[in-house]
Scaffold this motif. Structure first.
Motif, PDB file in Angstrom:
ATOM      1  N   LEU A   6      -8.120  -9.152  20.020  1.00 33.16           N
ATOM      2  CA  LEU A   6      -9.266  -8.527  19.587  1.00 33.16           C
ATOM      3  C   LEU A   6     -10.218  -9.673  18.736  1.00 33.16           C
ATOM      4  O   LEU A   6      -9.766 -10.130  17.821  1.00 33.16           O
ATOM      5  CB  LEU A   6      -9.380  -7.320  18.811  1.00 33.16           C
ATOM      6  N   LEU A   7     -11.595  -9.790  19.046  1.00 31.60           N
ATOM      7  CA  LEU A   7     -12.418 -10.747  18.150  1.00 31.60           C
ATOM      8  C   LEU A   7     -13.522  -9.818  17.671  1.00 31.60           C
ATOM      9  O   LEU A   7     -14.324  -9.189  18.147  1.00 31.60           O
ATOM     10  CB  LEU A   7     -13.027 -11.795  19.106  1.00 31.60           C
ATOM     11  N   VAL A   8     -13.580  -9.885  16.375  1.00 30.91           N
ATOM     12  CA  VAL A   8     -14.699  -8.983  15.512  1.00 30.91           C
ATOM     13  C   VAL A   8     -15.760 -10.388  15.195  1.00 30.91           C
ATOM     14  O   VAL A   8     -15.247 -11.344  14.586  1.00 30.91           O
ATOM     15  CB  VAL A   8     -14.019  -8.550  14.289  1.00 30.91           C
ATOM     16  N   VAL A   9     -16.979  -9.966  15.664  1.00 33.24           N
ATOM     17  CA  VAL A   9     -18.065 -11.245  15.475  1.00 33.24           C
ATOM     18  C   VAL A   9     -19.056 -10.769  14.491  1.00 33.24           C
ATOM     19  O   VAL A   9     -19.644  -9.496  14.710  1.00 33.24           O
ATOM     20  CB  VAL A   9     -18.654 -11.460  16.789  1.00 33.24           C
ATOM     21  N   ILE A  10     -19.642 -11.402  13.556  1.00 33.03           N
ATOM     22  CA  ILE A  10     -20.655 -11.368  12.786  1.00 33.03           C
ATOM     23  C   ILE A  10     -21.416 -12.399  12.668  1.00 33.03           C
ATOM     24  O   ILE A  10     -20.715 -13.509  12.547  1.00 33.03           O
ATOM     25  CB  ILE A  10     -20.195 -10.492  11.728  1.00 33.03           C
ATOM     26  N   ASP A  11     -22.709 -12.557  12.779  1.00 34.45           N
ATOM     27  CA  ASP A  11     -23.367 -13.733  12.313  1.00 34.45           C
ATOM     28  C   ASP A  11     -23.100 -14.366  11.027  1.00 34.45           C
ATOM     29  O   ASP A  11     -22.868 -15.756  10.820  1.00 34.45           O
ATOM     30  CB  ASP A  11     -24.893 -13.516  12.517  1.00 34.45           C
ATOM     31  N   GLY A  12     -23.325 -13.681   9.789  1.00 35.69           N
ATOM     32  CA  GLY A  12     -23.085 -14.213   8.577  1.00 35.69           C
ATOM     33  C   GLY A  12     -21.901 -13.448   7.869  1.00 35.69           C
ATOM     34  O   GLY A  12     -21.701 -12.326   7.829  1.00 35.69           O
ATOM     35  N   MET A  13     -21.180 -14.114   6.887  1.00 29.73           N
ATOM     36  CA  MET A  13     -20.098 -13.401   6.039  1.00 29.73           C
ATOM     37  C   MET A  13     -20.570 -13.485   4.597  1.00 29.73           C
ATOM     38  O   MET A  13     -19.728 -13.595   3.759  1.00 29.73           O
ATOM     39  CB  MET A  13     -18.623 -14.091   6.233  1.00 29.73           C
ATOM     40  N   GLU A  14     -21.957 -13.633   4.152  1.00 31.29           N
ATOM     41  CA  GLU A  14     -22.174 -13.400   2.833  1.00 31.29           C
ATOM     42  C   GLU A  14     -21.770 -11.974   2.624  1.00 31.29           C
ATOM     43  O   GLU A  14     -21.364 -11.170   3.310  1.00 31.29           O
ATOM     44  CB  GLU A  14     -23.652 -13.584   2.666  1.00 31.29           C
ATOM     45  N   VAL A  15     -21.827 -11.783   1.083  1.00 31.11           N
ATOM     46  CA  VAL A  15     -21.345 -10.361   0.559  1.00 31.11           C
ATOM     47  C   VAL A  15     -22.437  -9.380   1.023  1.00 31.11           C
ATOM     48  O   VAL A  15     -23.662  -9.366   0.437  1.00 31.11           O
ATOM     49  CB  VAL A  15     -21.031 -10.553  -0.877  1.00 31.11           C
ATOM     50  N   GLY A  16     -22.126  -8.551   1.618  1.00 28.51           N
ATOM     51  CA  GLY A  16     -23.127  -7.407   2.065  1.00 28.51           C
ATOM     52  C   GLY A  16     -22.192  -6.289   2.599  1.00 28.51           C
ATOM     53  O   GLY A  16     -20.799  -6.373   2.900  1.00 28.51           O
ATOM     54  N   GLY A  17     -22.877  -4.988   3.139  1.00 28.83           N
ATOM     55  CA  GLY A  17     -22.175  -3.832   3.584  1.00 28.83           C
ATOM     56  C   GLY A  17     -21.507  -4.183   4.775  1.00 28.83           C
ATOM     57  O   GLY A  17     -20.177  -3.743   4.815  1.00 28.83           O
ATOM     58  N   SER A  18     -22.152  -4.753   5.873  1.00 28.56           N
ATOM     59  CA  SER A  18     -21.399  -5.071   7.252  1.00 28.56           C
ATOM     60  C   SER A  18     -20.037  -5.829   6.728  1.00 28.56           C
ATOM     61  O   SER A  18     -19.187  -5.780   7.582  1.00 28.56           O
ATOM     62  CB  SER A  18     -22.179  -5.654   8.205  1.00 28.56           C
ATOM     63  N   GLN A  19     -20.320  -6.786   6.068  1.00 25.00           N
ATOM     64  CA  GLN A  19     -19.290  -8.121   5.985  1.00 25.00           C
ATOM     65  C   GLN A  19     -18.082  -7.233   5.131  1.00 25.00           C
ATOM     66  O   GLN A  19     -16.901  -7.520   5.466  1.00 25.00           O
ATOM     67  CB  GLN A  19     -19.769  -9.138   5.039  1.00 25.00           C
ATOM     68  N   ARG A  20     -18.622  -6.256   4.059  1.00 24.50           N
ATOM     69  CA  ARG A  20     -17.096  -5.436   3.525  1.00 24.50           C
ATOM     70  C   ARG A  20     -16.520  -4.695   4.525  1.00 24.50           C
ATOM     71  O   ARG A  20     -15.307  -4.502   4.543  1.00 24.50           O
ATOM     72  CB  ARG A  20     -17.768  -4.697   2.301  1.00 24.50           C
ATOM     73  N   GLN A  21     -17.207  -4.364   5.454  1.00 25.46           N
ATOM     74  CA  GLN A  21     -16.563  -3.313   6.583  1.00 25.46           C
ATOM     75  C   GLN A  21     -15.669  -4.028   7.442  1.00 25.46           C
ATOM     76  O   GLN A  21     -14.629  -3.577   8.055  1.00 25.46           O
ATOM     77  CB  GLN A  21     -17.581  -2.325   7.247  1.00 25.46           C
ATOM     78  N   VAL A  22     -16.497  -5.254   7.822  1.00 25.22           N
ATOM     79  CA  VAL A  22     -15.688  -6.267   8.665  1.00 25.22           C
ATOM     80  C   VAL A  22     -14.138  -6.542   8.223  1.00 25.22           C
ATOM     81  O   VAL A  22     -13.019  -6.264   8.798  1.00 25.22           O
ATOM     82  CB  VAL A  22     -16.284  -7.548   8.991  1.00 25.22           C
ATOM     83  N   GLN A  23     -14.172  -6.800   6.916  1.00 23.53           N
ATOM     84  CA  GLN A  23     -12.822  -6.827   6.094  1.00 23.53           C
ATOM     85  C   GLN A  23     -11.994  -5.826   5.960  1.00 23.53           C
ATOM     86  O   GLN A  23     -10.803  -5.874   6.161  1.00 23.53           O
ATOM     87  CB  GLN A  23     -13.196  -7.471   4.491  1.00 23.53           C
ATOM     88  N   GLN A  24     -12.455  -4.592   5.786  1.00 25.89           N
ATOM     89  CA  GLN A  24     -12.061  -3.410   6.074  1.00 25.89           C
ATOM     90  C   GLN A  24     -11.265  -3.066   6.916  1.00 25.89           C
ATOM     91  O   GLN A  24     -10.214  -2.601   7.360  1.00 25.89           O
ATOM     92  CB  GLN A  24     -12.581  -2.085   5.437  1.00 25.89           C
ATOM     93  N   LEU A  25     -12.041  -3.306   8.157  1.00 31.92           N
ATOM     94  CA  LEU A  25     -11.621  -2.953   9.522  1.00 31.92           C
ATOM     95  C   LEU A  25     -10.450  -3.868   9.884  1.00 31.92           C
ATOM     96  O   LEU A  25      -9.385  -3.402  10.497  1.00 31.92           O
ATOM     97  CB  LEU A  25     -12.564  -3.086  10.546  1.00 31.92           C
ATOM     98  N   LEU A  26     -10.532  -5.163   9.673  1.00 39.12           N
ATOM     99  CA  LEU A  26      -9.462  -6.103  10.248  1.00 39.12           C
ATOM    100  C   LEU A  26      -7.969  -5.933   9.285  1.00 39.12           C
ATOM    101  O   LEU A  26      -7.074  -5.939   9.825  1.00 39.12           O
ATOM    102  CB  LEU A  26      -9.815  -7.603   9.689  1.00 39.12           C
ATOM    103  N   LYS A  27      -8.112  -5.276   8.110  1.00 35.81           N
ATOM    104  CA  LYS A  27      -7.243  -4.996   7.282  1.00 35.81           C
ATOM    105  C   LYS A  27      -6.597  -3.808   7.821  1.00 35.81           C
ATOM    106  O   LYS A  27      -5.402  -3.474   7.707  1.00 35.81           O
ATOM    107  CB  LYS A  27      -7.634  -4.936   5.874  1.00 35.81           C
TER     108      LYS A  27
END
Length: 386
Positions: A6-27
């Motif tokens: 599975l590949l999770v894709v996002i344009d930027g990994m600055e500190v933000g809500g979607s980025q935190r959820q990407v981390q939570q999901l992958l973990k």
């Protein structure tokens, strides 16, 4: 058990809500079932380091301009080399990149799109592009029912495409009273003052003018001291408004920090006066941290907050209602009741494991549907009359 890449894709990994959820999901994903990886195109942060520490492969595919063919071909090479079963894109730019790179890669991973910000002021071209993406997606995962409903209506896509999966969050270990006081002193909270906190990007949608005016509406003896955690283009205008309202001593700008959870544990309440929201990570993290929340009743916030039990809601842009809610936070019994109810709600419904399981269920459904469709194409007469 079969494992799918599975590949999770996002344009930027600055500190933000979607980025935190990407981390939570992958973990939170089951590694016996999934081989998760991350791809992003710009803006590194400590969140990427945390994902790498969890043993998840990370791919940085630099995108230098809005239209960047070199980037697109590099992304397509990644898809071809890694041969993913499924892509989950967390932003419109990531969705568009995935739609364009798939045919170039010679692979056909399924695409799961997202709806996260529930922004009501997007231009018509955004919805045209979103509809184009959704027409090439197997499903859409929204983090709030409000966002799912609004996006389905504006893109004219069927409701059945949308699945609502609430955000997940870690529940932190409570901090000792001494640590709480140390945190407050370290950022300059005046002794004896009620301490309010805002965490998020300093952008117009967060409606910081409402917060500034609500502070100014309170008598100095009632006024909490409020710290803003985050950066963004609305910082200078917010400073100017605070100066104009004569509350510069009551408002502190802390910038971007990586200890927001500790600050929430030290604060007396968190405030989020946004014009609209999806399902706010700041609200969810504060609830998990036992920090009472005051939020505007917009977007997904009423799905998180039971007014008077797990937090306080006020009508959007109602300065007097926000001022009244902040004044009520001076009651320690109220703060304790809201904090207890909020933390209990998070522990029951919003863990990272719950996020991973609910999202994976959508992935599995998409893959099963694709396999069934492939079998029907391969055997078009199966089940037909002889």
């Amino acid at each position: 058990m079969r494992r799918d890449r599975l590949l999770v894709v996002i344009d930027g990994m600055e500190v933000g809500g979607s980025q935190r959820q990407v981390q939570q999901l992958l973990k939170g994903l089951d590694r016996q079932r999934w081989e998760p990886e991350l791809a992003y195109f710009r803006s590194d942060s400590f969140l990427v380091d945390a994902i790498r520490r969890d043993g998840i492969p990370v791919h940085f595919v630099p995108k230098r301009r809005r239209v960047d063919l070199r980037f697109l071909f590099a992304f397509a090479r990644l898809l071809r080399r890694r041969d993913y079963a499924l892509i989950h894109a967390f932003s419109l730019t990531a969705e568009l990149a995935s739609v364009l790179a798939r045919p170039l890669s010679g692979r056909q991973p399924l695409l799961v799109a997202s709806e996260r910000s529930f922004a009501l002021d997007r231009p018509a071209w955004f919805w045209w592009l979103k509809r184009l993406v959704l027409g090439r997606s197997a499903a859409v995962i929204a983090n709030s029912s409000a966002g799912a409903t609004a996006t389905a209506r504006r893109t004219r896509m069927p409701d059945a495409m949308f699945a609502t999966v609430a955000n997940g969050v870690d529940v932190p270990t409570p901090i000792a009273a001494g640590e709480r006081e140390r945190m407050r002193r370290s950022i300059g909270v005046p002794a004896g003052r009620l301490f309010g906190l805002f965490v998020g990007r300093l952008v117009p949608v967060k409606n910081l003018p409402c917060l500034v005016r609500a502070l100014a509406a309170l008598a100095p003896a009632q006024r909490p001291w409020v710290a803003l955690v985050g950066e963004g283009p609305a910082q200078s205008s917010t400073r100017q408004l605070a100066h104009d309202q004569d509350i510069t001593d009551d408002l502190s700008f802390l910038g971007e920090r990586n200890d927001a959870t500790r600050l929430m544990q030290a604060a007396d309440f968190l405030v989020l006066p946004s014009h609209f929201e999806g399902l706010s990570n700041a609200v969810l993290e504060a609830m998990a941290a036992g920090c009472p929340v005051i939020a505007s009743a917009v977007g997904g916030s009423p799905e998180l907050i039971d007014n008077g039990r797990t937090g306080m809601l006020f009508r959007s842009d109602d300065v007097n209602a926000l001022a009244s809610a902040m004044a009520h936070m001076a009651d320690p019994a109220l703060r304790f009741r809201l904090a207890h109810g909020a933390r209990q709600h998070v522990e029951q419904h919003h863990t990272g494991a719950a996020l991973g399981a609910a999202t994976a269920a959508v992935y599995d459904r998409c893959l099963r549907a694709s396999q069934s469709s492939s079998q029907l194409i391969a055997h078009p007469t199966r089940g037909s009359a002889k």
